[in-house]
Design an enzyme around this catalytic site. Structure first.
Site, PDB file in Angstrom:
ATOM      1  N   ARG A 188       0.825  -1.215   0.000  1.00  0.00           N
ATOM      2  CA  ARG A 188       0.000   0.000   0.000  1.00  0.00           C
ATOM      3  C   ARG A 188       0.861   1.269   0.000  1.00  0.00           C
ATOM      4  O   ARG A 188       0.546   2.254   0.659  1.00  0.00           O
ATOM      5  CB  ARG A 188      -0.938   0.038   1.217  1.00  0.00           C
ATOM      6  CG  ARG A 188      -2.001  -1.024   1.232  1.00  0.00           C
ATOM      7  CD  ARG A 188      -2.980  -0.794   0.073  1.00  0.00           C
ATOM      8  NE  ARG A 188      -4.175  -1.597   0.255  1.00  0.00           N
ATOM      9  CZ  ARG A 188      -4.259  -2.902  -0.062  1.00  0.00           C
ATOM     10  NH1 ARG A 188      -3.221  -3.521  -0.601  1.00  0.00           N
ATOM     11  NH2 ARG A 188      -5.375  -3.561   0.118  1.00  0.00           N
ATOM     12  N   SER A 216     -10.345  -0.205   3.370  1.00  0.00           N
ATOM     13  CA  SER A 216      -9.593  -0.477   4.604  1.00  0.00           C
ATOM     14  C   SER A 216      -9.094   0.847   5.180  1.00  0.00           C
ATOM     15  O   SER A 216      -8.432   1.613   4.486  1.00  0.00           O
ATOM     16  CB  SER A 216      -8.373  -1.344   4.314  1.00  0.00           C
ATOM     17  OG  SER A 216      -8.764  -2.596   3.832  1.00  0.00           O
ATOM     18  N   GLU A 275      -4.557   4.091   6.557  1.00  0.00           N
ATOM     19  CA  GLU A 275      -4.179   3.879   5.157  1.00  0.00           C
ATOM     20  C   GLU A 275      -4.500   5.090   4.278  1.00  0.00           C
ATOM     21  O   GLU A 275      -3.662   5.511   3.483  1.00  0.00           O
ATOM     22  CB  GLU A 275      -4.883   2.619   4.635  1.00  0.00           C
ATOM     23  CG  GLU A 275      -4.164   1.994   3.469  1.00  0.00           C
ATOM     24  CD  GLU A 275      -5.112   1.393   2.491  1.00  0.00           C
ATOM     25  OE1 GLU A 275      -5.397   2.057   1.463  1.00  0.00           O
ATOM     26  OE2 GLU A 275      -5.573   0.265   2.727  1.00  0.00           O
TER      27      GLU A 275
HETATM   28  N1  EPU Z   1     -11.168 -10.578  10.165  1.00  0.00           N
HETATM   29  C1  EPU Z   1     -11.879 -10.686  11.334  1.00  0.00           C
HETATM   30  N2  EPU Z   1     -12.772  -9.695  11.645  1.00  0.00           N
HETATM   31  C2  EPU Z   1     -12.970  -8.631  10.832  1.00  0.00           C
HETATM   32  C3  EPU Z   1     -12.220  -8.510   9.648  1.00  0.00           C
HETATM   33  C4  EPU Z   1     -11.315  -9.504   9.333  1.00  0.00           C
HETATM   34  O1  EPU Z   1     -11.731 -11.651  12.087  1.00  0.00           O
HETATM   35  O2  EPU Z   1     -13.783  -7.784  11.179  1.00  0.00           O
HETATM   36  C5  EPU Z   1     -10.254 -11.667   9.794  1.00  0.00           C
HETATM   37  C6  EPU Z   1     -10.815 -12.436   8.586  1.00  0.00           C
HETATM   38  O3  EPU Z   1     -11.676 -13.463   8.973  1.00  0.00           O
HETATM   39  C7  EPU Z   1      -9.570 -12.947   7.921  1.00  0.00           C
HETATM   40  C8  EPU Z   1      -8.529 -11.885   8.244  1.00  0.00           C
HETATM   41  O4  EPU Z   1      -9.028 -11.140   9.341  1.00  0.00           O
HETATM   42  O5  EPU Z   1      -9.164 -14.169   8.492  1.00  0.00           O
HETATM   43  C9  EPU Z   1      -8.240 -10.975   7.081  1.00  0.00           C
HETATM   44  O6  EPU Z   1      -9.452 -10.361   6.646  1.00  0.00           O
HETATM   45  P1  EPU Z   1      -9.764 -10.118   5.084  1.00  0.00           P
HETATM   46  O7  EPU Z   1      -9.555 -11.373   4.321  1.00  0.00           O
HETATM   47  O8  EPU Z   1     -11.097  -9.480   4.985  1.00  0.00           O
HETATM   48  O9  EPU Z   1      -8.620  -9.163   4.591  1.00  0.00           O
HETATM   49  P2  EPU Z   1      -7.931  -7.894   5.276  1.00  0.00           P
HETATM   50  O10 EPU Z   1      -6.537  -8.253   5.628  1.00  0.00           O
HETATM   51  O11 EPU Z   1      -8.796  -7.389   6.362  1.00  0.00           O
HETATM   52  C10 EPU Z   1      -6.913  -6.950   3.057  1.00  0.00           C
HETATM   53  C11 EPU Z   1      -6.895  -5.652   2.319  1.00  0.00           C
HETATM   54  C12 EPU Z   1      -8.216  -5.435   1.582  1.00  0.00           C
HETATM   55  C13 EPU Z   1      -8.409  -6.584   0.600  1.00  0.00           C
HETATM   56  C14 EPU Z   1      -8.395  -7.890   1.392  1.00  0.00           C
HETATM   57  C15 EPU Z   1      -8.451  -9.095   0.462  1.00  0.00           C
HETATM   58  C16 EPU Z   1      -5.425  -4.182   3.568  1.00  0.00           C
HETATM   59  C17 EPU Z   1      -5.295  -2.983   4.447  1.00  0.00           C
HETATM   60  N3  EPU Z   1      -6.653  -4.555   3.249  1.00  0.00           N
HETATM   61  O12 EPU Z   1      -7.926  -6.854   4.064  1.00  0.00           O
HETATM   62  O13 EPU Z   1      -8.087  -4.229   0.828  1.00  0.00           O
HETATM   63  O14 EPU Z   1      -9.628  -6.459  -0.097  1.00  0.00           O
HETATM   64  O15 EPU Z   1      -7.165  -8.017   2.150  1.00  0.00           O
HETATM   65  O16 EPU Z   1      -7.230  -9.242  -0.194  1.00  0.00           O
HETATM   66  O17 EPU Z   1      -4.394  -4.741   3.162  1.00  0.00           O
HETATM   67  C18 EPU Z   1      -8.512  -1.892   0.825  1.00  0.00           C
HETATM   68  O18 EPU Z   1      -7.294  -1.729   0.782  1.00  0.00           O
HETATM   69  O19 EPU Z   1      -9.288  -0.904   0.859  1.00  0.00           O
HETATM   70  C19 EPU Z   1      -9.049  -3.250   0.935  1.00  0.00           C
HETATM   71  C20 EPU Z   1     -10.342  -3.474   1.114  1.00  0.00           C
END
Ligand code: EPU
Length: 369
Positions: A192, A266, A365
């Site tokens: 990012r 995010s 972010e």
């Molecule tokens: N999780 C929770 N509770 C929550 C949210 C997440 O327990 O409220 C857990 C999920 O179950 C999962 C883990 O945390 O095991 C990761 O969650 P998720 O797969 O939703 O991905 P993320 O790491 O929260 C990142 C990116 C997103 C992107 C997703 C999918 C960043 C800051 N965010 O989110 O990007 O869509 O991976 O690749 O790296 C964005 O940048 O705006 C964005 C949405």
């Protein structure tokens, strides 16, 4: 980097035609509510929507904006506006999409290059590349914003980030009007992050981006959420369009549509910690979600950390319009009438709670102005 053209936009060189051009484009006291996906109701001293490099130069040369700070918005999907801006706000609307012909580049027969104007909406561009038979970007479907904003924060999702497929971009130096070409190394992409987010990087206004897509395509479905949807759809050999559709389904299920609920995706980066800190945290918090990095460090799921602190679906007070999304704790929302200040107050409470429980400091972010 190479200089393609130059024309300093200083006011002394502005001709009559330029001045008339800028006159039409520059709008004083412009409302920004529709220019940011949080929907914050603030104003800027001047605003302009520019659809060509010439229009951009003319606006930057205008004496009325001399000395004012300049802020560039693509789709306004990665910004928190905390108050009125005594600034010139530019909305970049350069359009156009094309497959770069083999005669324009050294063609090794293994890739196809596609180019788009910085103002092209990102999702429609990804959809178009698939319709042209040029897959590669499908895991990045439905990300809000524009093509020109994509390299700034190296957008990523479901195991892909644009650095993987980036070829070159062109950008205008807002001080001199020079247009330069940046290759992948020039952009210094990180998680990012890019040169455009680092000090001095705001000097560049991105005009167009070229992607290099491999002709040999393979699906990238390792991300658990994505694979689950493909399995439920009995897609054993998914096409690029199947992946695109599955990504859209996952995002729609988890992330709020900015056209309905104000948000900037995010709100925090996933923090990266060293192996020793990870080991002691893991011992205390067995449910910890962490992804090993190639450098031996660990990236933590910030959404999980925030969720564990009990913030999902909540605001600071019961009736607050600034709230944590109820299906993804990493996303902060404006449910109606919140200010950027309200969202930043909520963010500060979350940062404190996560630091107190996990000893990890979350970083916002989006750009905060
Ligand atoms: N999780 C929770 N509770 C929550 C949210 C997440 O327990 O409220 C857990 C999920 O179950 C999962 C883990 O945390 O095991 C990761 O969650 P998720 O797969 O939703 O991905 P993320 O790491 O929260 C990142 C990116 C997103 C992107 C997703 C999918 C960043 C800051 N965010 O989110 O990007 O869509 O991976 O690749 O790296 C964005 O940048 O705006 C964005 C949405």
């Amino acid at each position: 980097m190479s200089v393609d053209a130059s024309s300093p936009p200083d006011a002394s060189r502005a001709g009559d035609a330029d001045r008339a051009f800028a006159q039409d484009l520059l709008q004083p006291d412009i409302p920004l509510k529709d220019w940011n996906t949080f929907g914050f109701d603030v104003r800027a001293r001047f605003g302009a929507t520019v659809d060509s490099a010439e229009a951009l130069r003319a606006v930057l040369r205008d004496t009325r904006v001399a000395g004012l700070p300049v802020h560039v918005l693509g789709g306004g999907s990665n910004i928190v506006l905390t108050g009125d801006l005594d600034a010139l706000v530019l909305r970049i609307a350069l359009r156009g999409r094309s497959i770069v012909s083999a005669s324009d580049v050294v063609d090794d027969g293994r890739r196809v290059r596609v180019q788009a104007g910085a103002g092209e909406p990102w999702h429609a561009f990804v959809d178009w590349t698939l319709a042209q038979g040029c897959p590669g970007l499908e895991n990045l479907a439905l990300i809000p914003g524009t093509v020109g904003a994509a390299p700034v924060q190296n957008i990523g999702a479901y195991g892909v980030e644009i650095a993987d497929f980036f070829d070159t971009l062109t950008a205008m130096d807002r001080q001199t009007g020079d247009i330069r070409r940046f290759d992948c190394a020039d952009c210094r992409f990180g998680y990012r992050d890019s040169v455009f987010k680092q000090p001095g990087g705001e000097r560049w206004i991105i005009l167009s981006v070229t992607f290099s897509l491999p002709k040999q395509w393979a699906p990238r479905r390792a991300y658990a959420d994505l694979d689950k949807v493909l399995q439920a759809r009995q897609c054993t050999a998914p096409t690029p369009r199947d992946i695109f559709d599955a990504v859209v389904a996952v995002r729609q299920a988890k992330l709020p549509d900015p056209a309905v609920i104000g948000n900037a995706g995010s709100f925090f980066k996933n923090p990266v910690i060293d192996a020793a800190q990870w080991a002691s945290l893991q011992a205390r918090e067995p449910g910890l979600i962490a992804y090993p990095q190639t450098d031996g460090r660990y990236k933590l799921a910030a959404g999980w950390l925030i969720d564990q602190c009990g913030w999902k679906g909540r605001g600071i007070a019961a009736g607050s319009a600034a709230r944590v999304h109820d299906r993804q704790a990493l996303v902060l929302t404006n449910t109606g009438g919140a200010t950027g200040h309200d969202v930043m107050q909520l963010a500060a409470c979350i940062v404190d709670d996560v630091a107190a429980r996990f000893g990890v400091r979350l970083e916002a972010e989006p750009l905060v102005l």
